[in-house]
Design a protein around this motif. Structure first.
Motif, PDB file in Angstrom:
ATOM      1  N   GLY A   1       2.546   3.795  -2.985  1.00 21.62           N
ATOM      2  CA  GLY A   1       3.226   4.890  -2.899  1.00 21.62           C
ATOM      3  C   GLY A   1       2.960   5.537  -1.414  1.00 21.62           C
ATOM      4  N   LYS A   2       3.659   6.691  -1.097  1.00 20.09           N
ATOM      5  CA  LYS A   2       3.800   7.453   0.178  1.00 20.09           C
ATOM      6  C   LYS A   2       2.428   7.897   0.463  1.00 20.09           C
ATOM      7  CE  LYS A   2       6.409  10.637   2.870  1.00 20.09           C
ATOM      8  NZ  LYS A   2       7.695  11.315   2.900  1.00 20.09           N
ATOM      9  N   ASP A   3       1.770   8.715  -0.788  1.00 20.02           N
ATOM     10  CA  ASP A   3       0.716   9.382  -0.722  1.00 20.02           C
ATOM     11  C   ASP A   3      -0.473   9.206  -1.872  1.00 20.02           C
ATOM     12  OD1 ASP A   3      -1.174  11.588   0.021  1.00 20.02           O
ATOM     13  OD2 ASP A   3       0.333  12.968  -0.548  1.00 20.02           O
ATOM     14  N   PRO A   4      -1.095   8.202  -1.723  1.00 24.41           N
ATOM     15  CA  PRO A   4      -1.896   8.019  -2.941  1.00 24.41           C
ATOM     16  C   PRO A   4      -3.067   9.127  -3.272  1.00 24.41           C
ATOM     17  CG  PRO A   4      -1.653   5.820  -1.421  1.00 24.41           C
ATOM     18  CD  PRO A   4      -1.071   7.128  -0.759  1.00 24.41           C
ATOM     19  N   VAL A   5      -3.445   9.661  -2.071  1.00 24.18           N
ATOM     20  CA  VAL A   5      -4.604  10.607  -2.166  1.00 24.18           C
ATOM     21  C   VAL A   5      -3.681  12.067  -3.146  1.00 24.18           C
ATOM     22  CG1 VAL A   5      -5.835  12.467  -0.976  1.00 24.18           C
ATOM     23  CG2 VAL A   5      -5.864   9.939  -0.380  1.00 24.18           C
TER      24      VAL A   5
END
Length: 730
Positions: A308-312
């Motif tokens: 994904g683009k933004d795991p955090v």
């Protein structure tokens, strides 16, 4: 950050196998990192395990390929097949294209029969076997679409497959040898499958059986009995069960797991939209909370954190949803669901809590103050009005007003408020004797500027005197009037007024768009998806060491963002005025000097006290209230001249180890011409950098080298001077 009884499991992949993301996922409270063996080559496994372990203490779970069929490699990663065309699945490896491809494991070709219906890649493609020989099967495409490589394949007939692939066995044996004690069994069909894995990994391994096929449902009880936990893979389960039945099956599996005191985790499509989008859909957040209300013990993120683009951001959203679930669960006893009432609350936040736990709000409309026009008035200095403003909006939380004698004594002698909360800087209202004689405890007084405009109301609780020499020595470490903080105290009188304030009108400011209140800054941080923010406080225009400190702190802390928060209130003569100060940072942002999307500029309407270590802690606490978890402390931060020892800053932060905000310390930094880098230990006059030299050079009209101050900033300053704009406080 703890999620206590609800666990978060994350699949690692290209998007998350890096230092920053691993560190942030651990900080957010991830309980288990999953390595999907279906997407990890056996020869890469030791390297991946070593990399994760060298950067985090979160346990690793090996997730087997298991008894499943998958597509082979494709020439371009995926192929498109046309409806009514004929395609072939070969036993020997072929370059995958729209007519010829492989299935894995290779021997599955021998188990397919004429007439078999096969769904490929989450049911987007449906084919039927129409002929076969020893080398391949031929299939007619009944429903066309796109097929990706290494995607799941479902045969609409129960085909016996080995519980573990040869790759699984080798991976589990290696994992056992290096101490991995969490294993997930994919496609658990029956209790004997669990027995086979248990014999390989040992009784001391936490074994999670994944329920993702019809046989797993049929044999659920015996699988649960032999496992430590169950995992519902809703995606693969929906290949064999109608998708509309998945919610009911989820409740059933969770209930059966609870009956046997087994943890149950839920996976698939929790935040699928966040693979590419910054926010989840409303359906997704509703699904996650309802899954927790069903009784799930944990949530599993797969593609969201692997590719994904933004795991955090995905994990941060899960943490917030878990918190929302807890609130809902506390208010929603099973027998009293009709008792819920709406209560307006602030959005769930992962930002650091305000100092003292609650963000003070002492702001009121003037019309709401009874008899405002009839109240006595007291004209005070701009500095006190700025204090009223920051008390009112919560920047000085938990303070609600000017200090009484006991509070002042506690701060001066203990660096704490009387209740034990860390606090280092006196917040005092000094008046002359004539003013003090007109005041009395219990009185309400309107505080005005020198023009008589009302800005705050003070509820007087105490009027007292304090020895100014003692106050100066304790607060600033000196009684020298050469110290600007001491000089301010000495000229303001030895009478003090304590009491709570209510802000009714902020001071006028041309920088209002930058002067963010704590609530505003927290709103912006949350909107950006930041939960870990590092703050920079300054009173000089930006020079190259400032940039180095900011970018290094951003990298060192793995922060989501940098908040540049210079002071724009009154300062000592020779300090920079707000206009060049703000414009210097805006110039750097406009020219892309900072990482895109990682910086916010906001001014703080207060004034320097020049109190060295005490003020460094105070500045950090203010930024904590603003929503920043980390605070940059450079050499001689908030000091003046040679009044403070560089070592005293760390000592005071160490003494006050419960502030909640993390200081990011830097020693003296200079420019190393040999390396072209900014390094500690470079202290020679030719290559050290200071705000004083910047001011002096600008006043003399002498250009500085680009390694000292960027040319774009110097050009802006030159233009300001040519336009007749003042640069410094007089």
């Amino acid at each position: 950050m703890s999620t206590t009884d609800k666990e978060i499991l994350c699949t690692l992949g290209p998007a998350s196998l890096n230092d920053r993301v691993l560190a942030r996922l651990e900080e957010l409270g991830v309980n288990l990192f999953r390595i999907n063996l279906s997407h990890t080559k056996l020869q890469d496994l030791p390297r991946v395990i070593d990399y994760i372990r060298s950067r985090t203490s979160v346990p690793i779970c090996l997730d087997t390929e298991g008894a499943q069929i998958r597509t082979g490699d494709m020439l371009n990663g995926e192929i498109a097949v046309r409806e009514n065309s004929v395609v072939h699945a070969h036993k020997l490896r072929v370059p995958g294209d729209a007519f010829n491809f492989n299935l894995y494991p290779e021997d599955v070709i021998d188990k397919l029969e004429i007439g078999d219906f096969i769904s490929i890649d989450f049911n987007s493609v449906l084919v039927q076997v129409i002929s076969r020989d020893d080398a391949k099967v031929t299939m007619r495409v009944l429903h066309g679409g796109v097929i990706g490589q290494n995607k799941a394949v479902t045969v609409e007939r129960d085909i016996p497959l080995d519980t573990l692939t040869a790759k699984d066995i080798a991976a589990l044996e290696y994992g056992r040898s290096v101490g991995i004690r969490h294993v997930a069994l994919s496609f658990a069909n029956r209790g004997s499958d669990v027995d086979q894995v248990r014999a390989l990994v040992g009784d001391d391994t936490f074994l999670i059986s994944k329920i993702e096929c019809r046989n797993g449902l049929i044999n659920l009880d015996e699988i649960a009995e032999k496992s430590n936990a169950l995992l519902i893979d809703r995606g693969d389960l929906s290949r064999q069960e109608p998708i509309e039945r998945i919610p009911r099956l989820q409740k059933l599996i969770i209930a059966r797991g609870q009956a046997r005191k087994r943890k149950v985790y839920v996976a698939t499509n929790l935040l699928e939209s966040m693979i590419t989008a910054p926010k989840p859909t409303r359906a997704e957040v509703n699904d996650v909370v309802n899954t927790l209300l069903d009784g799930a013990d944990g949530l599993v993120l797969a593609a969201e954190t692997a590719i994904g683009k933004d795991p955090v951001g995905c994990v941060a959203m899960i943490v917030k949803l878990i918190r929302e679930f807890r609130v809902l669960n506390e208010r929603l006893p099973a027998a009293h669901k009709d008792t819920l009432v709406y209560t307006p609350t602030d959005p769930t936040s992962l930002l650091i809590e305000p100092h003292g736990g609650v963000l003070v709000n002492r702001v009121s409309a003037a019309a709401a103050i009874d008899d405002l026009a009839a109240l006595p008035r007291l004209a005070v200095r701009d500095t006190e009005l700025l204090d009223c403003q920051q008390i009112g909006v919560g920047t000085f939380s938990p303070l609600t007003g000017f200090m009484d004698r006991d509070t002042l004594n506690s701060v001066l002698h203990r660096n704490r408020l009387p209740d034990g909360t860390a606090w280092t800087v006196p917040l005092i209202l000094q008046v002359d004797e004539a003013q003090a004689r007109r005041l009395s405890p219990g009185q309400r007084v309107v505080l005005t500027d020198d023009r008589g405009d009302a800005h705050a109301v003070l509820d007087v609780t105490q009027i007292y005197r304090y020895d100014l020499a003692e106050l100066s020595q304790l607060a600033f470490g000196t009684t020298s009037s050469a110290h600007p903080g001491v000089a301010r105290v000495l000229r303001n009188g030895d009478w003090f007024v304590g009491g709570d304030i209510t802000l009714i009108e902020e001071r006028p400011s041309p920088w209002r768009e930058f002067e963010l209140t704590p609530r505003q800054s927290r709103f912006i941080f949350a909107h950006k998806g930041w939960s870990k923010v590092v703050a920079f406080h300054g009173r000089n225009i930006s020079h190259r060491v400032h940039e180095h400190l900011q970018l290094e702190a951003l990298e060192r802390t793995n922060a989501d963002g940098l908040f540049i928060n210079p002071v724009v209130g009154p300062k000592k003569p020779g300090d920079f005025l707000p206009r060049p100060l703000i414009r210097s940072y805006q110039m750097l942002i406009d020219f892309g000097i900072y990482p895109n999307g990682k910086v916010l500029l906001g001014a703080l309407a207060t004034y320097p006290r020049y109190a060295g270590p005490r003020e460094a802690v105070f500045n950090a606490l203010c930024r904590k209230n603003i929503g920043c978890s980390h605070f940059i402390v450079g050499r001689n931060h908030a000091g003046v001249g040679d009044f403070y020892d560089d070592r005293s800053y760390r000592a005071l932060f160490d003494e006050l180890d419960d502030t909640g905000v993390t200081p990011v310390f830097f020693d003296a930094i200079g420019y190393n011409p040999a390396t072209g880098a900014y390094e500690s230990g470079v202290t020679d006059d030719a290559h050290s950098i200071s705000g004083t030299r910047v001011r002096d050079s600008l006043l003399r009209g002498e250009p500085l080298p680009d390694w000292y101050v960027r040319g774009i900033v110097q050009d802006m300053i030159s233009a300001e001077l040519k336009a007749g704009q003042p640069l410094f406080h007089a």
